[in-house]
Design a protein around this motif. Structure first.
Motif, mmCIF file in Angstrom:
data_model
loop_
_atom_site.group_PDB
_atom_site.id
_atom_site.type_symbol
_atom_site.label_atom_id
_atom_site.label_comp_id
_atom_site.label_asym_id
_atom_site.label_seq_id
_atom_site.Cartn_x
_atom_site.Cartn_y
_atom_site.Cartn_z
ATOM 1 N N ALA A 34 0.840 -1.197 0.000
ATOM 2 C CA ALA A 34 0.000 0.000 0.000
ATOM 3 C C ALA A 34 0.874 1.246 0.000
ATOM 4 C CB ALA A 34 -0.922 0.004 1.217
ATOM 5 N N TYR A 36 0.675 5.494 1.026
ATOM 6 C CA TYR A 36 -0.032 6.530 1.769
ATOM 7 C C TYR A 36 0.598 7.888 1.473
ATOM 8 C CZ TYR A 36 -1.621 2.600 4.652
ATOM 9 O OH TYR A 36 -2.159 1.411 5.093
ATOM 10 N N GLN A 38 0.997 11.652 3.385
ATOM 11 C CA GLN A 38 0.846 12.326 4.670
ATOM 12 C C GLN A 38 1.295 13.776 4.552
ATOM 13 O OE1 GLN A 38 3.178 11.019 8.116
ATOM 14 N NE2 GLN A 38 1.399 11.378 9.436
ATOM 15 N N ALA A 43 -3.086 12.798 9.528
ATOM 16 C CA ALA A 43 -2.901 11.356 9.495
ATOM 17 C C ALA A 43 -2.569 10.911 8.070
ATOM 18 C CB ALA A 43 -4.179 10.652 9.963
ATOM 19 N N PRO A 44 -1.913 9.773 7.939
ATOM 20 C CA PRO A 44 -1.715 9.231 6.586
ATOM 21 C C PRO A 44 -3.056 8.988 5.897
ATOM 22 C CG PRO A 44 -0.315 8.117 8.166
ATOM 23 C CD PRO A 44 -1.267 8.966 8.963
ATOM 24 N N LEU A 46 -4.721 6.764 2.755
ATOM 25 C CA LEU A 46 -4.498 5.638 1.845
ATOM 26 C C LEU A 46 -4.691 6.066 0.402
ATOM 27 C CD1 LEU A 46 -4.051 2.522 1.517
ATOM 28 C CD2 LEU A 46 -6.564 2.325 1.596
ATOM 29 N N TYR A 49 -3.724 0.397 -2.780
ATOM 30 C CA TYR A 49 -3.564 -0.882 -2.106
ATOM 31 C C TYR A 49 -3.490 -1.973 -3.168
ATOM 32 C CZ TYR A 49 -8.628 -1.303 -2.866
ATOM 33 O OH TYR A 49 -9.871 -1.350 -3.432
ATOM 34 N N TYR A 87 4.497 7.177 2.032
ATOM 35 C CA TYR A 87 4.989 5.956 2.683
ATOM 36 C C TYR A 87 4.450 4.726 1.959
ATOM 37 C CZ TYR A 87 6.205 8.844 6.741
ATOM 38 O OH TYR A 87 6.739 9.803 7.584
ATOM 39 N N GLN A 89 3.816 0.492 2.550
ATOM 40 C CA GLN A 89 3.566 -0.440 3.656
ATOM 41 C C GLN A 89 3.334 -1.828 3.066
ATOM 42 O OE1 GLN A 89 -0.378 -0.487 4.965
ATOM 43 N NE2 GLN A 89 -0.039 -1.966 6.598
ATOM 44 N N GLN A 90 4.009 -2.829 3.603
ATOM 45 C CA GLN A 90 3.725 -4.198 3.193
ATOM 46 C C GLN A 90 2.807 -4.849 4.228
ATOM 47 O OE1 GLN A 90 4.538 -7.347 4.457
ATOM 48 N NE2 GLN A 90 5.812 -6.757 6.205
ATOM 49 N N TYR A 91 1.849 -5.595 3.758
ATOM 50 C CA TYR A 91 0.941 -6.302 4.674
ATOM 51 C C TYR A 91 0.864 -7.785 4.315
ATOM 52 C CZ TYR A 91 -2.318 -4.809 0.924
ATOM 53 O OH TYR A 91 -2.918 -4.530 -0.285
ATOM 54 N N THR A 98 5.344 -3.890 8.123
ATOM 55 C CA THR A 98 6.308 -2.804 8.129
ATOM 56 C C THR A 98 5.956 -1.720 7.132
ATOM 57 O OG1 THR A 98 7.637 -4.312 6.780
ATOM 58 C CG2 THR A 98 8.360 -3.935 9.041
ATOM 59 N N PHE A 99 6.380 -0.502 7.508
ATOM 60 C CA PHE A 99 6.261 0.652 6.634
ATOM 61 C C PHE A 99 7.659 1.064 6.175
ATOM 62 C CE2 PHE A 99 1.862 2.088 7.420
ATOM 63 C CZ PHE A 99 1.542 1.351 8.552
ATOM 64 N N GLY A 100 7.713 1.728 5.035
ATOM 65 C CA GLY A 100 8.970 2.307 4.589
ATOM 66 C C GLY A 100 9.266 3.600 5.329
ATOM 67 N N LEU B 46 6.233 5.179 10.494
ATOM 68 C CA LEU B 46 5.063 4.598 11.157
ATOM 69 C C LEU B 46 5.358 3.204 11.698
ATOM 70 C CD1 LEU B 46 2.865 5.743 8.211
ATOM 71 C CD2 LEU B 46 2.468 6.520 10.560
ATOM 72 N N TYR B 95 -1.986 7.026 16.577
ATOM 73 C CA TYR B 95 -3.187 6.979 15.753
ATOM 74 C C TYR B 95 -3.976 5.711 16.039
ATOM 75 C CZ TYR B 95 -0.788 10.353 12.647
ATOM 76 O OH TYR B 95 -0.133 11.456 12.113
ATOM 77 N N TYR B 106 -4.223 -7.128 10.589
ATOM 78 C CA TYR B 106 -3.225 -6.244 9.980
ATOM 79 C C TYR B 106 -3.410 -6.306 8.471
ATOM 80 C CZ TYR B 106 1.127 -3.929 8.940
ATOM 81 O OH TYR B 106 2.059 -3.042 8.475
ATOM 82 N N TRP B 107 -3.641 -5.176 7.884
ATOM 83 C CA TRP B 107 -3.820 -5.072 6.424
ATOM 84 C C TRP B 107 -3.446 -3.649 6.057
ATOM 85 C CZ3 TRP B 107 -3.906 -9.378 4.061
ATOM 86 C CH2 TRP B 107 -4.362 -9.504 2.742
ATOM 87 N N TYR B 108 -3.784 -3.147 4.901
ATOM 88 C CA TYR B 108 -3.621 -1.708 4.709
ATOM 89 C C TYR B 108 -4.676 -1.036 5.599
ATOM 90 C CZ TYR B 108 -7.459 -2.506 1.419
ATOM 91 O OH TYR B 108 -8.642 -2.895 0.841
ATOM 92 N N PHE B 109 -4.432 0.202 5.956
ATOM 93 C CA PHE B 109 -5.322 0.908 6.883
ATOM 94 C C PHE B 109 -6.050 2.012 6.117
ATOM 95 C CE2 PHE B 109 -4.200 -1.102 10.840
ATOM 96 C CZ PHE B 109 -2.977 -1.670 10.545
ATOM 97 N N TRP B 112 -8.408 6.348 9.500
ATOM 98 C CA TRP B 112 -7.497 6.797 10.546
ATOM 99 C C TRP B 112 -8.137 7.877 11.401
ATOM 100 C CZ3 TRP B 112 -1.959 5.630 10.513
ATOM 101 C CH2 TRP B 112 -1.568 4.783 9.465
ATOM 102 N N GLY B 113 -7.780 7.894 12.691
ATOM 103 C CA GLY B 113 -8.079 9.053 13.502
ATOM 104 C C GLY B 113 -7.100 10.171 13.187
ATOM 105 N N ARG B 114 -7.306 11.313 13.803
ATOM 106 C CA ARG B 114 -6.422 12.458 13.550
ATOM 107 C C ARG B 114 -5.085 12.321 14.265
ATOM 108 N NH1 ARG B 114 -9.859 18.111 13.445
ATOM 109 N NH2 ARG B 114 -11.147 17.602 11.651
#
Lengths: 108, 122
Positions: A34, A36, A38, A43-44, A46, A49, A87, A89-91, A98-100, B46, B95, B106-109, B112-114
């Motif tokens: 994915a 993101y 920011q 917040a990030p 999306l 994906y 960013y 992110q691998q899921y 993890t995120f980059g 993150l 967050y 756990y997946w892509y999110f 999100w909250g602020r």
């Protein structure tokens, strides 16, 4: 733990130009990747994906490609609102997942 | 419209326990998604902390597992984070977020909250 490496750390681009961001995984994550966006104090958000599927409401100028260990986010024509940190992110493998480290896209 | 809102103290002393709550509005927390916490130290990347299902099933980041407890209160439609024995390294924006796939901790999110800044300092 899979390490996600983003490059470059900073990308200087003029408005209207194309931006290409890279994300590399230390081992295959299939297409479970994915992206993101920011902005400061937010917040990030999306963007992409499944490596290439745009999230709801994301403009078509954002596109993602790649699979396995090499991924790319392309912004076809940068708008003023696109200057931000991006960013990946691998899921595919978790915990922990993890995120980059991020790529900052700044105005040239 | 689904919204997440974090709340809790913005300052915590070293060695104490950080406590935050995420209130969910516009969606029932019991409706099949996991609910998670993610943090971001100032100027850094993150880190996923953990996720919880409405049944109480939890998954944690192994690097934080010994200090983290996530709980859920379905009657209040909210979930909470406790992080014990904090140090300055735990200073971050915290967050709450929802993984974008049913029944996945756990997946892509996609939601999100602020975020809320928690500073660890004496």
């Amino acid at each position: 733990e899979i390490v996600m490496t983003q490059s470059p750390a900073t990308l200087s681009v003029s408005p209207g130009e194309r931006a290409t961001l890279s994300c590399r995984a230390s081992q295959s994550v299939s297409s479970n990747l994915a992206w993101y966006q920011q902005k400061p104090g937010q917040a990030p958000r999306l963007l992409i994906y499944g490596a290439s599927t745009r999230a709801t409401g994301i403009p078509a100028r954002f596109s993602g490609s790649g699979s396995g260990t090499e991924f790319t986010l392309t912004i076809s024509s940068l708008q003023s609102e696109d200057f931000a940190v991006y960013y990946c992110q691998q899921y595919n493998n978790w915990p922990p997942g993890t995120f980059g480290g991020g790529t900052k896209v700044e105005i040239k | 419209q689904v919204q997440l809102q974090e709340s809790g103290p913005g300052l915590v002393k070293p060695s104490e326990t950080l406590s935050l709550t995420c209130a969910v509005s516009g969606y029932s927390i019991s409706s099949g998604y996991y609910w998670g916490w993610i943090r971001q130290p100032p100027g850094k990347g993150l880190e996923w902390i953990g996720s919880i299902y409405h049944s109480g099933s939890t998954y944690y980041n192994p690097s934080l597992k010994s200090r983290v407890t996530i709980s859920v209160d379905t009657s209040k439609n909210q979930f909470s984070l406790k992080l014990s024995s904090v140090t300055a390294a735990d200073t971050a924006v915290y967050y709450c977020a929802r993984p974008g796939r049913w029944l996945q901790p756990y997946w892509y999110f996609d939601l999100w909250g602020r975020g809320t800044l928690v500073t660890v300092s004496s």
